[in-house]
Scaffold this active site. Sequence first.
Site, short mmCIF file in Angstrom:
data_model
loop_
_atom_site.label_atom_id
_atom_site.label_comp_id
_atom_site.label_asym_id
_atom_site.label_seq_id
_atom_site.Cartn_x
_atom_site.Cartn_y
_atom_site.Cartn_z
N GLU A 1 -45.58 34.82 13.46
CA GLU A 1 -44.68 33.68 13.61
C GLU A 1 -45.11 32.50 12.75
OE1 GLU A 1 -44.31 34.49 18.45
OE2 GLU A 1 -44.74 32.49 17.69
N GLU B 1 -34.60 32.07 12.97
CA GLU B 1 -34.54 30.96 13.91
C GLU B 1 -33.57 29.86 13.48
OE1 GLU B 1 -37.94 29.85 16.46
OE2 GLU B 1 -38.21 28.29 14.95
N LYS C 1 -36.02 29.83 22.55
CA LYS C 1 -37.29 29.26 22.06
C LYS C 1 -37.50 27.94 22.81
CE LYS C 1 -40.68 29.31 18.90
NZ LYS C 1 -40.39 29.02 17.48
N LYS D 1 -33.09 26.06 13.92
CA LYS D 1 -33.92 24.91 14.30
C LYS D 1 -33.46 23.69 13.52
CE LYS D 1 -38.34 25.05 12.92
NZ LYS D 1 -39.79 25.28 12.95
N GLU E 1 -46.74 34.35 23.09
CA GLU E 1 -47.27 33.75 21.86
C GLU E 1 -48.72 33.34 22.03
OE1 GLU E 1 -44.86 30.84 19.61
OE2 GLU E 1 -46.54 29.47 19.98
#
Length: 260
Positions: free
Chosen positions: A217, A55, A117, A57, A166
Amino acid sequence: MNILDKIVLRKRQEVQAAMEKVSLAELEQYPLFSRNCYNLRESVLDNNKKGIIAEYKRASPSKGLINGTSSVQEVVKGYQDAGASAISVLTDADFFQGSLQDLTDAREVLQIPLLRKEFIVDKYQIAEAKAYGADIILLIAACLSTLEIRDFSKYAKSLGLNVLLEVHNEEELNRSIFPSIDAIGVNNRNLKDFSVSLDHSYGLVNKIPNDYIKVSESGISDPQTIKELKKAGFHAFLIGENFMKTENPAQSIKEFVAQI
């Protein structure tokens, strides 16, 4: 209001503003809207890759700024070269300092699946994801009804997108499973108070039907944890902060992968 409630409220305002600027019909004319998406299952199960969904971020509500210097393209290209199975890019501006431009920038240098995301609360955001280059969308059970999960996942599939659901507990899992979902992720981070525990993954892995890609996750910082999660039945592992908090995320994932 907890942080998730605040984010969802802000998202509804954002969607309204975005729809006034660019219509759904206009999004459908964007060049990337008609591209064929990379397949998440194929990439995750490819033995030449590592099962990591790496990811990008910049920041988070719980940690503030994580990395304000490493560019999107430099980082995601490094992730891909290190054997990541997919890439996740945060597009939320207010809480994570991301943007849709980050998604398109990432798309330019990737040949593996790309996840938008985002906290999706409207079909419009799914069309946006496709228009800006995503292959995968995220549906978070904690902020969606069962009906929304069904409708949003079906709409995403109609556009050729992969769908990652999720969940955080068994109740969310049981009310959210549909054939239009490709992968089910267990978020080890509680979105209401941001505490982290891998017990969430271990507690739910055997309750997820085996025909879904199983993703663990958040909260993964040790290569040994990947080995243990694989043994437990997970196929993929979403990792962001562990790489992003270093000066060189691309080098960080390379060293991490070498230990798996």
